[in-house]
Design a protein around this motif. Structure first.
Motif, PDB file in Angstrom:
ATOM      1  N   THR A 241      -4.826   5.902   1.078  1.00 46.11           N
ATOM      2  CA  THR A 241      -3.441   5.989   0.613  1.00 46.11           C
ATOM      3  C   THR A 241      -3.307   5.129  -0.626  1.00 46.11           C
ATOM      4  O   THR A 241      -3.596   3.929  -0.592  1.00 46.11           O
ATOM      5  N   TRP A 242      -2.874   5.742  -1.708  1.00 42.68           N
ATOM      6  CA  TRP A 242      -2.851   5.087  -3.019  1.00 42.68           C
ATOM      7  C   TRP A 242      -1.466   5.202  -3.633  1.00 42.68           C
ATOM      8  O   TRP A 242      -0.907   6.297  -3.746  1.00 42.68           O
ATOM      9  N   THR A 243      -0.891   4.063  -3.995  1.00 50.70           N
ATOM     10  CA  THR A 243       0.385   4.079  -4.712  1.00 50.70           C
ATOM     11  C   THR A 243       0.136   4.466  -6.166  1.00 50.70           C
ATOM     12  O   THR A 243      -0.687   3.838  -6.840  1.00 50.70           O
TER      13      THR A 243
ATOM     14  N   ASN B 293       5.723  18.172  -4.557  1.00 46.92           N
ATOM     15  CA  ASN B 293       4.726  18.188  -5.634  1.00 46.92           C
ATOM     16  C   ASN B 293       5.119  17.299  -6.795  1.00 46.92           C
ATOM     17  O   ASN B 293       4.630  17.461  -7.911  1.00 46.92           O
ATOM     18  N   VAL B 294       6.018  16.340  -6.542  1.00 41.67           N
ATOM     19  CA  VAL B 294       6.437  15.394  -7.581  1.00 41.67           C
ATOM     20  C   VAL B 294       6.309  13.983  -7.035  1.00 41.67           C
ATOM     21  O   VAL B 294       6.832  13.663  -5.963  1.00 41.67           O
TER      22      VAL B 294
ATOM     23  N   GLU C  53       3.425   7.442  -2.985  1.00 40.94           N
ATOM     24  CA  GLU C  53       2.026   7.291  -2.597  1.00 40.94           C
ATOM     25  C   GLU C  53       1.330   8.646  -2.518  1.00 40.94           C
ATOM     26  O   GLU C  53       1.954   9.667  -2.236  1.00 40.94           O
ATOM     27  N   LEU C  54       0.035   8.595  -2.753  1.00 42.19           N
ATOM     28  CA  LEU C  54      -0.805   9.786  -2.667  1.00 42.19           C
ATOM     29  C   LEU C  54      -1.796   9.567  -1.533  1.00 42.19           C
ATOM     30  O   LEU C  54      -2.547   8.583  -1.532  1.00 42.19           O
TER      31      LEU C  54
ATOM     32  N   ILE D 253       1.520  14.140  -1.204  1.00 49.50           N
ATOM     33  CA  ILE D 253       2.393  13.114  -1.776  1.00 49.50           C
ATOM     34  C   ILE D 253       3.317  12.578  -0.687  1.00 49.50           C
ATOM     35  O   ILE D 253       3.976  13.350   0.017  1.00 49.50           O
ATOM     36  N   TRP D 254       3.342  11.270  -0.540  1.00 51.95           N
ATOM     37  CA  TRP D 254       4.286  10.611   0.360  1.00 51.95           C
ATOM     38  C   TRP D 254       5.401  10.056  -0.522  1.00 51.95           C
ATOM     39  O   TRP D 254       5.295   8.996  -1.090  1.00 51.95           O
ATOM     40  N   SER D 255       6.465  10.835  -0.661  1.00 49.46           N
ATOM     41  CA  SER D 255       7.529  10.505  -1.597  1.00 49.46           C
ATOM     42  C   SER D 255       8.661   9.754  -0.911  1.00 49.46           C
ATOM     43  O   SER D 255       9.098  10.119   0.180  1.00 49.46           O
ATOM     44  N   HIS D 256       9.156   8.702  -1.566  1.00 52.69           N
ATOM     45  CA  HIS D 256      10.255   7.890  -1.039  1.00 52.69           C
ATOM     46  C   HIS D 256      11.607   8.318  -1.604  1.00 52.69           C
ATOM     47  O   HIS D 256      12.636   8.082  -0.975  1.00 52.69           O
ATOM     48  N   ASN D 257      11.594   8.909  -2.787  1.00 47.58           N
ATOM     49  CA  ASN D 257      12.858   9.227  -3.445  1.00 47.58           C
ATOM     50  C   ASN D 257      13.042  10.712  -3.744  1.00 47.58           C
ATOM     51  O   ASN D 257      14.156  11.202  -3.778  1.00 47.58           O
TER      52      ASN D 257
END
Length: 207
Positions: free
Chosen positions: A126-128, A48-49, A56-57, A39-43
């Motif tokens: 890479t998928w949002t 794992n969330v 993005e995944l 997971i490429w998390s921005h927030n």
């Protein structure tokens, strides 16, 4: 045509129709693909969330190099990667129910990508996470397909029982910044109108 021959013909017809309607059974597929996801998390600081519509995944897949023989993937023409519900998010939800017949299976409902198969060491996408993805616990699965689109093999980010390497998707809240701004503007106008009304009434009373 005698009764026995007619009955045999009817049974054979029913068998052929049933076979045509049935899909590939998941239990018959070999696990030849190695699939990983990050997971490429921005927030969210949690790895794992993922937030729907925001994070993005990153999914990677390849052929399992430990398999014997060089012709394992000779019939693989394309790969389809899907986001799948984990068992914990399928309980008492028939619309997410797992079925061994892949034509009836509802485990994997969100397509991440479908692209030609390649024998490169790693393929990555890479998928949002879609805004329509509901809040639940998920894993990722990839199917290797033949020229007709039939599943030949698979790979997934979790174990056989689908209990490891799971992640959570947080759904969108349903509120948007534009709506909040509009609500604030209307509230300010309402207050302004109210003060204006009292001012006019006070002026009329003095006259």
């Amino acid at each position: 045509m005698g009764p026995a021959i007619f009955l045999s013909w009817m049974l054979m017809s029913c068998f052929l129709i049933t076979s045509a309607m049935a899909g590939v059974h998941f239990s018959t597929l070999p696990r030849t693909l190695v699939v990983t996801s990050v997971i490429w998390s921005h927030n969210s600081p949690a790895s794992n969330v993922a937030k729907a519509g925001v994070d993005e995944l990153v999914v990677t897949w390849r052929l399992n190099e430990s398999l014997a023989g060089g012709e394992v993937d000779s019939k693989y023409k394309s790969v389809i990667v899907k986001l799948c519900f984990a068992p914990v998010s399928q309980v008492e939800r028939g619309w997410r129910k797992t079925n061994d017949d892949l034509k009836k299976d509802k485990t994997c409902q969100f397509k991440i990508t479908e692209q030609p198969y390649s024998s490169s060491p790693n393929d990555t996408v890479t998928w949002t996470v879609g805004k329509d993805v509901p809040g639940a616990t998920y894993f990722v699965r990839a199917y290797a397909l033949d020229a007709s689109g039939t599943q030949l093999a698979y790979g997934q980010t979790t174990n056989k029982n689908k209990t490891t390497n799971l992640f959570v998707v947080e759904p969108i809240s349903g509120r948007h910044v534009s709506l909040d701004i509009a609500a604030a503007v209307f509230s300010a106008l309402s207050v302004f109108s109210l003060f204006g009304f009292f001012a006019v009434e006070k002026f009329r009373a003095k006259k």
